[in-house]
Design a protein around this motif. Structure first.
Motif, PDB file in Angstrom:
ATOM      1  N   MET A  64       0.852  -1.195   0.000  1.00  0.00           N
ATOM      2  CA  MET A  64       0.000   0.000   0.000  1.00  0.00           C
ATOM      3  C   MET A  64       0.881   1.237   0.000  1.00  0.00           C
ATOM      4  SD  MET A  64      -3.410   0.664   0.458  1.00  0.00           S
ATOM      5  CE  MET A  64      -4.151   2.242   0.155  1.00  0.00           C
ATOM      6  N   ASN A  65       0.668   2.094  -0.954  1.00  0.00           N
ATOM      7  CA  ASN A  65       1.409   3.346  -1.017  1.00  0.00           C
ATOM      8  C   ASN A  65       0.635   4.419  -0.264  1.00  0.00           C
ATOM      9  OD1 ASN A  65       3.308   5.261  -1.767  1.00  0.00           O
ATOM     10  ND2 ASN A  65       2.195   5.789  -3.632  1.00  0.00           N
ATOM     11  N   ILE A  66       1.293   5.138   0.641  1.00  0.00           N
ATOM     12  CA  ILE A  66       0.642   6.152   1.471  1.00  0.00           C
ATOM     13  C   ILE A  66       0.735   7.537   0.828  1.00  0.00           C
ATOM     14  CG2 ILE A  66       0.590   7.255   3.741  1.00  0.00           C
ATOM     15  CD1 ILE A  66      -0.176   4.288   3.742  1.00  0.00           C
ATOM     16  N   LYS A  67       1.858   7.822   0.198  1.00  0.00           N
ATOM     17  CA  LYS A  67       2.089   9.154  -0.367  1.00  0.00           C
ATOM     18  C   LYS A  67       1.002   9.506  -1.389  1.00  0.00           C
ATOM     19  CE  LYS A  67       5.618  12.048  -2.536  1.00  0.00           C
ATOM     20  NZ  LYS A  67       7.007  12.108  -3.073  1.00  0.00           N
ATOM     21  N   VAL A 100     -10.602  -2.843  -2.857  1.00  0.00           N
ATOM     22  CA  VAL A 100     -10.434  -2.227  -1.539  1.00  0.00           C
ATOM     23  C   VAL A 100      -9.725  -3.204  -0.599  1.00  0.00           C
ATOM     24  CG1 VAL A 100     -11.591  -1.105   0.395  1.00  0.00           C
ATOM     25  CG2 VAL A 100     -12.588  -0.965  -1.905  1.00  0.00           C
ATOM     26  N   LYS A 101      -8.597  -2.769  -0.063  1.00  0.00           N
ATOM     27  CA  LYS A 101      -7.852  -3.597   0.885  1.00  0.00           C
ATOM     28  C   LYS A 101      -8.404  -3.379   2.288  1.00  0.00           C
ATOM     29  CE  LYS A 101      -3.683  -3.180  -1.942  1.00  0.00           C
ATOM     30  NZ  LYS A 101      -2.271  -2.723  -2.017  1.00  0.00           N
ATOM     31  N   VAL A 102      -8.519  -4.453   3.049  1.00  0.00           N
ATOM     32  CA  VAL A 102      -9.063  -4.356   4.404  1.00  0.00           C
ATOM     33  C   VAL A 102      -7.997  -4.800   5.405  1.00  0.00           C
ATOM     34  CG1 VAL A 102     -10.873  -5.095   5.992  1.00  0.00           C
ATOM     35  CG2 VAL A 102     -11.401  -4.769   3.561  1.00  0.00           C
ATOM     36  N   PHE A 103      -7.548  -3.854   6.210  1.00  0.00           N
ATOM     37  CA  PHE A 103      -6.508  -4.113   7.197  1.00  0.00           C
ATOM     38  C   PHE A 103      -7.107  -4.152   8.602  1.00  0.00           C
ATOM     39  CE2 PHE A 103      -4.355  -2.085   3.644  1.00  0.00           C
ATOM     40  CZ  PHE A 103      -3.181  -2.818   3.512  1.00  0.00           C
ATOM     41  N   LEU A 161       1.740   0.064  12.434  1.00  0.00           N
ATOM     42  CA  LEU A 161       0.625   0.094  11.490  1.00  0.00           C
ATOM     43  C   LEU A 161       1.114   0.453  10.094  1.00  0.00           C
ATOM     44  CD1 LEU A 161      -2.346   0.289  10.542  1.00  0.00           C
ATOM     45  CD2 LEU A 161      -2.360   2.638  11.448  1.00  0.00           C
ATOM     46  N   ILE A 162       1.890   1.506   9.995  1.00  0.00           N
ATOM     47  CA  ILE A 162       2.355   1.968   8.686  1.00  0.00           C
ATOM     48  C   ILE A 162       3.228   0.917   8.003  1.00  0.00           C
ATOM     49  CG2 ILE A 162       3.865   3.654   7.556  1.00  0.00           C
ATOM     50  CD1 ILE A 162       2.684   5.752   9.469  1.00  0.00           C
ATOM     51  N   GLN A 204       3.534  -3.028   3.575  1.00  0.00           N
ATOM     52  CA  GLN A 204       3.862  -4.401   3.178  1.00  0.00           C
ATOM     53  C   GLN A 204       2.619  -5.215   2.818  1.00  0.00           C
ATOM     54  OE1 GLN A 204       6.156  -5.976   6.472  1.00  0.00           O
ATOM     55  NE2 GLN A 204       7.965  -4.776   5.952  1.00  0.00           N
ATOM     56  N   ASP A 205       1.449  -4.559   2.776  1.00  0.00           N
ATOM     57  CA  ASP A 205       0.180  -5.255   2.529  1.00  0.00           C
ATOM     58  C   ASP A 205      -0.003  -6.440   3.482  1.00  0.00           C
ATOM     59  OD1 ASP A 205      -0.846  -3.580   0.618  1.00  0.00           O
ATOM     60  OD2 ASP A 205      -0.082  -4.730  -1.076  1.00  0.00           O
ATOM     61  N   GLN A 206       0.294  -6.196   4.751  1.00  0.00           N
ATOM     62  CA  GLN A 206       0.088  -7.187   5.810  1.00  0.00           C
ATOM     63  C   GLN A 206      -1.310  -6.930   6.371  1.00  0.00           C
ATOM     64  OE1 GLN A 206       3.095  -7.057   8.872  1.00  0.00           O
ATOM     65  NE2 GLN A 206       1.788  -8.130  10.345  1.00  0.00           N
TER      66      GLN A 206
END
Length: 255
Positions: A1-4, A178-181, A210-211, A216-218
């Motif tokens: 997941m890219n945050i920027k 949609v990714k669900v963490f 968390l970040i 890492q798509d964990q």
């Protein structure tokens, strides 16, 4: 997941974990919107981080949720919904009849569980329209092993944990991107547990974990003691239960 470059909405972002998350996300180049019930805390957050967008909103209110969705839509929408807001009531003895106990449990479930589902439903189509998007759920170490002094809080977080896993599977089945963490914090040094002298993780450490998990798509992110309790609960469940429920805490039920 890219945050920027992402736009992130953090509920309960006026202080504690939410505000620390806002700070670290901003440092990574994200645009951040925070909500909270306390306008004074939101004002302080805005003074500390001028680029924050602050919106007063109660995570347990359906009316506020609709107003929040409208405001966020007007701002251009979001890429990440971080369901961070949570409440806990004072310890209650389940063996003693009390109207206050029911009201407290109802409040916890409304904010910690039902309010999350409400926001997810409101923002789902917006998130599905993005090239890369995510929902972050904050469950708890207590969704692994329940606390005797926080029984209904534990139950609300366990409900959220099961919903989180089901939602992730449903989105995968229908081909949604949609990714669900799921973030499982241990005891964290916040106002909610300020009166407890137990070992606590700092908000900075938790958000850093968390970040790292997001990048890492964990999808299941256990931080600190949550990792230990998870492992112990699989092989030595009685030990895990005793670690969560030491006798010094259980004595609160008698007071």
């Amino acid at each position: 997941m890219n945050i920027k470059g992402k736009t992130i909405l953090i509920t309960g972002g006026g202080s504690g974990i939410g505000l620390e998350a806002a700070k670290q996300f901003l440092e990574l180049g994200a645009k951040v919107i925070v909500t909270g019930r306390n306008q004074q805390k939101l004002d302080l957050a805005k003074n500390a981080y001028p680029t924050l967008v602050c919106i007063k909103s109660d995570a347990g209110s359906g009316e506020d949720a609709l107003a929040l969705f409208k405001k966020v839509s007007e701002l251009g929408g979001i890429d990440i919904l971080y369901n961070n807001a949570g409440v806990g009531v004072a310890p209650k003895n389940l063996g003693i009849s009390s109207d206050d106990h029911f009201k407290g449990a109802e409040y916890e479930m409304q904010v910690n569980y039902l309010g999350v589902i409400r926001l997810n439903n409101l923002f789902m189509e917006m998130l599905r329209s993005r090239n890369e998007s995510a929902i972050i759920m904050t469950t708890s170490i207590l969704s692994i092993v329940p606390s005797l002094i926080e029984a209904t809080y534990s139950a609300s977080k366990t409900a959220l944990a099961f919903y989180t896993r089901s939602l992730r599977a449903h989105l995968n089945i229908i081909g949604a991107k949609v990714k669900v963490f799921e973030l499982l914090p241990p005891l964290v040094d916040t106002e909610m547990v300020a009166d407890r002298d137990d070992k606590k993780m700092s908000t900075g450490q938790l958000v850093a974990g968390l970040i790292k998990g997001l990048q890492q798509d964990q999808y299941t992110i256990r931080v600190g003691d949550s990792k230990i309790i998870f492992m112990f609960n699989r092989i030595l469940p009685n030990l895990a239960f005793s670690l969560i429920n030491p006798k010094k805490l259980n004595s609160l039920l008698k007071s």
